[in-house]
Design an enzyme around this catalytic site. Structure first.
Site, PDB file in Angstrom:
ATOM      1  N   CYS A 252      17.551 -14.227  -2.465  1.00 29.77           N
ATOM      2  CA  CYS A 252      18.265 -13.032  -2.428  1.00 29.77           C
ATOM      3  C   CYS A 252      19.603 -13.359  -2.035  1.00 29.77           C
ATOM      4  CB  CYS A 252      17.732 -12.190  -1.082  1.00 29.77           C
ATOM      5  SG  CYS A 252      16.015 -11.494  -1.398  1.00 29.77           S
TER       6      CYS A 252
ATOM      7  N   HIS B  55      23.145  -7.089   0.657  1.00 27.16           N
ATOM      8  CA  HIS B  55      21.882  -7.166  -0.452  1.00 27.16           C
ATOM      9  C   HIS B  55      20.923  -6.290  -0.198  1.00 27.16           C
ATOM     10  CE1 HIS B  55      18.387  -8.638  -2.254  1.00 27.16           C
ATOM     11  NE2 HIS B  55      17.717  -8.797  -0.987  1.00 27.16           N
TER      12      HIS B  55
ATOM     13  N   ASN C 127      14.909  -3.565  -5.449  1.00 24.84           N
ATOM     14  CA  ASN C 127      15.543  -4.936  -4.830  1.00 24.84           C
ATOM     15  C   ASN C 127      15.813  -5.717  -6.063  1.00 24.84           C
ATOM     16  OD1 ASN C 127      15.716  -7.767  -4.001  1.00 24.84           O
ATOM     17  ND2 ASN C 127      14.636  -7.057  -2.084  1.00 24.84           N
TER      18      ASN C 127
HETATM   19  N1  ACO Z   1       1.756   2.218  -0.588  1.00 25.44           N
HETATM   20  C1  ACO Z   1       1.225   2.662   0.493  1.00 25.44           C
HETATM   21  N2  ACO Z   1       0.623   1.960   1.481  1.00 25.44           N
HETATM   22  C2  ACO Z   1       0.992   0.683   1.631  1.00 25.44           C
HETATM   23  C3  ACO Z   1       1.998   0.182   0.558  1.00 25.44           C
HETATM   24  C4  ACO Z   1       2.416   0.863  -0.648  1.00 25.44           C
HETATM   25  N3  ACO Z   1       3.038   0.528  -1.249  1.00 25.44           N
HETATM   26  N4  ACO Z   1       2.078  -1.049   1.133  1.00 25.44           N
HETATM   27  C5  ACO Z   1       1.441  -1.437   1.990  1.00 25.44           C
HETATM   28  N5  ACO Z   1       0.879  -0.352   2.499  1.00 25.44           N
HETATM   29  C6  ACO Z   1       0.034  -0.024   3.534  1.00 25.44           C
HETATM   30  C7  ACO Z   1      -0.534  -1.305   3.971  1.00 25.44           C
HETATM   31  O1  ACO Z   1      -1.807  -1.606   3.301  1.00 25.44           O
HETATM   32  C8  ACO Z   1      -0.803  -0.993   5.679  1.00 25.44           C
HETATM   33  O2  ACO Z   1      -1.963  -0.313   5.717  1.00 25.44           O
HETATM   34  P1  ACO Z   1      -2.931  -0.455   6.879  1.00 25.44           P
HETATM   35  O3  ACO Z   1      -2.242  -0.158   8.032  1.00 25.44           O
HETATM   36  O4  ACO Z   1      -4.323   0.638   6.620  1.00 25.44           O
HETATM   37  O5  ACO Z   1      -3.452  -2.001   6.922  1.00 25.44           O
HETATM   38  C9  ACO Z   1       0.381  -0.047   5.990  1.00 25.44           C
HETATM   39  O6  ACO Z   1       0.963   0.540   4.715  1.00 25.44           O
HETATM   40  C10 ACO Z   1       1.231  -0.737   6.766  1.00 25.44           C
HETATM   41  O7  ACO Z   1       1.445  -2.049   6.171  1.00 25.44           O
HETATM   42  P2  ACO Z   1       2.793  -2.943   6.513  1.00 25.44           P
HETATM   43  O8  ACO Z   1       2.785  -4.037   5.527  1.00 25.44           O
HETATM   44  O9  ACO Z   1       2.533  -3.216   7.933  1.00 25.44           O
HETATM   45  O10 ACO Z   1       3.969  -1.828   6.364  1.00 25.44           O
HETATM   46  P3  ACO Z   1       5.348  -1.986   6.954  1.00 25.44           P
HETATM   47  O11 ACO Z   1       5.525  -0.890   7.724  1.00 25.44           O
HETATM   48  O12 ACO Z   1       5.688  -3.188   7.438  1.00 25.44           O
HETATM   49  O13 ACO Z   1       6.230  -1.672   5.521  1.00 25.44           O
HETATM   50  C11 ACO Z   1       7.219  -2.930   4.128  1.00 25.44           C
HETATM   51  C12 ACO Z   1       6.048  -2.692   4.507  1.00 25.44           C
HETATM   52  C13 ACO Z   1       8.242  -1.988   3.467  1.00 25.44           C
HETATM   53  C14 ACO Z   1       7.344  -3.979   2.971  1.00 25.44           C
HETATM   54  C15 ACO Z   1       8.200  -3.501   5.207  1.00 25.44           C
HETATM   55  O14 ACO Z   1       7.517  -4.437   5.866  1.00 25.44           O
HETATM   56  C16 ACO Z   1       9.485  -4.043   4.778  1.00 25.44           C
HETATM   57  O15 ACO Z   1      10.306  -3.373   4.303  1.00 25.44           O
HETATM   58  N6  ACO Z   1      10.006  -5.400   5.001  1.00 25.44           N
HETATM   59  C17 ACO Z   1      11.031  -5.869   4.810  1.00 25.44           C
HETATM   60  C18 ACO Z   1      10.931  -6.568   3.458  1.00 25.44           C
HETATM   61  C19 ACO Z   1      11.622  -6.485   2.718  1.00 25.44           C
HETATM   62  O16 ACO Z   1      12.482  -5.730   2.516  1.00 25.44           O
HETATM   63  N7  ACO Z   1      11.503  -7.285   1.450  1.00 25.44           N
HETATM   64  C20 ACO Z   1      12.467  -7.271   0.458  1.00 25.44           C
HETATM   65  C21 ACO Z   1      12.397  -8.664  -0.273  1.00 25.44           C
HETATM   66  S1  ACO Z   1      12.944  -9.877   0.883  1.00 25.44           S
HETATM   67  C22 ACO Z   1      14.248  -9.460   0.729  1.00 25.44           C
HETATM   68  O17 ACO Z   1      15.087  -8.988  -0.297  1.00 25.44           O
HETATM   69  C23 ACO Z   1      15.236  -9.901   2.047  1.00 25.44           C
END
Ligand code: ACO
Length: 349
Positions: A113, A276, A306
């Site tokens: 990134c 980013h 992204n």
């Molecule tokens: N649709 C529906 N449900 C989902 C999805 C989806 N696409 N993805 C995960 N879930 C579910 C999980 O299975 C979990 O279910 P459970 O509670 O029954 O186990 C629940 O949602 C919560 O999952 P988490 O992974 O804990 O969800 P979180 O609230 O953390 O959100 C996310 C996930 C959006 C990825 C978040 O953690 C995030 O934005 N993190 C930052 C990562 C990021 O932005 N990465 C980008 C790439 S890296 C970069 O560019 C810096």
């Protein structure tokens, strides 16, 4: 000698993939994706048409033309991607071939990134040292070829999109251009956002395993892919989303403040912040923490997802095309991502 951005361009594939479309192949909802990431749609490359380097070439041609140059004027290429056309050689030489340039050096950057920030930092130093005059810096990604479209991969797959952005950095004696860049990394967290195979990791993680969401050790096949890897899903990216979110919210503002302090500015002086496009919620947290109003931040993750190394040049170019960046503006670019790596750049436009 200063390094100014003489031309910018971007290219995204035509095919728009909405959140609704993803719900047809995996258990997710548009509401979930919008609420957690802000993403409404992304672009996917067309097989047999777009590759990482061809998308880069499309963006580069626009940047070169806008700089008032031709491809022969480019002295050096810096190419940032985590999704190269080939495992080796890097995509820089392929871009060079698409542009029909001979002999000039091509450097591939692998900092995910933050690739574009690392790229312009390198280019800035080469220009300041007098080694080169016109450097093409490109960020391009074709994520859709490497994602897990089953429900198992939904936390990662819904986030990413394809595209490319390019800038020509040019030597100038004018009092403008890149004022400062800062680059950081902490390999302690390498496995929290990674794509392990094909690789030479030997099937073991050597880093800190606390808080790691990946269970066990990755399948190992040397530089080959095996049936076991495919069955286990070890041929897809792994992301500890919450961990990434937490670190991104700390490191983004730190890099922006460092860039401001290095040049005697404060975040209040920034006319346009281009973060980013990791996740709209991360951008909003940064904005809130630094007290930057909506008018001084540009986000387009809603439309493109992204696009990793391509996200900053795409957003920068789109903001500029919309007339949101004007001569003399103080523009801040900032990124955080896999590695972990992070950094920022401050530019007098
Ligand atoms: N649709 C529906 N449900 C989902 C999805 C989806 N696409 N993805 C995960 N879930 C579910 C999980 O299975 C979990 O279910 P459970 O509670 O029954 O186990 C629940 O949602 C919560 O999952 P988490 O992974 O804990 O969800 P979180 O609230 O953390 O959100 C996310 C996930 C959006 C990825 C978040 O953690 C995030 O934005 N993190 C930052 C990562 C990021 O932005 N990465 C980008 C790439 S890296 C970069 O560019 C810096």
């Amino acid at each position: 000698m200063n390094a100014k951005i003489a031309g910018i361009g971007f290219y995204v594939p035509e095919r728009i993939v909405t959140n609704e479309e993803l719900t047809e192949v995996m258990d997710t909802t548009s509401e979930w994706i919008v609420e957690r990431t802000g993403i409404e749609e992304r672009r996917y490359a067309e097989k047999h048409k777009d590759t990482t380097s061809t998308m880069a070439a499309e963006a580069a041609k626009i940047a070169i033309e806008r700089a008032g140059l031709t491809a022969e004027d480019i002295d050096f290429i810096v190419f940032a991607t985590l999704s190269p056309d080939y495992y080796f050689p890097g995509s820089g030489v392929l871009l060079q071939r698409h542009l029909g340039i001979k002999n000039i050096g091509c450097l591939d950057i692998r900092t995910q990134c933050t690739g574009f920030i690392y790229g312009i930092s390198v280019a800035d130093q080469y220009i300041k040292s007098g080694m080169y005059k016109n450097i093409l810096v490109v960020g391009a990604e074709l994520h859709s070829a490497g994602l897990d479209f089953s429900t198992r991969g939904r936390n990662v797959t819904v986030i990413f999109g394809d595209g490319a952005g390019a800038a020509v950095l040019q030597a100038t004696e004018e009092d403008k251009g890149i004022l400062t860049t800062n680059l950081h990394a902490d390999g302690e967290f390498a496995e929290h956002l990674a794509y392990f195979n094909p690789g030479t990791h030997g099937g073991v993680f050597l880093g800190d395993k606390s808080d790691l969401t990946y269970e066990g050790e990755p399948e190992f096949g040397g530089m080959h892919l095996t049936q076991e890897m495919m069955d286990k899903g070890d041929i897809f990216p792994h992301m500890n989303g919450r961990y990434v979110f937490k670190h991104a919210c700390e490191k983004f503002p730190a890099a922006i403040k460092e860039a401001c302090e290095a040049t005697g500015h404060t975040p209040d002086d920034i006319n346009m912040l281009i973060p980013h496009q990791a996740n709209l919620r991360i951008s909003q947290m940064i904005q809130l923490g630094l007290g930057i109003e909506d008018e001084r931040v540009y986000n387009n993750i809603q439309k493109y997802g992204n696009t990793t190394a391509a996200s900053i040049p795409i957003a920068l170019c789109e903001a500029w095309e919309k007339g949101l960046i004007k001569d003399g503006d103080l523009v801040c670019l900032a990124a955080f991502g896999s590695g972990f790596t992070w950094g920022a750049a401050l530019i007098r436009w």
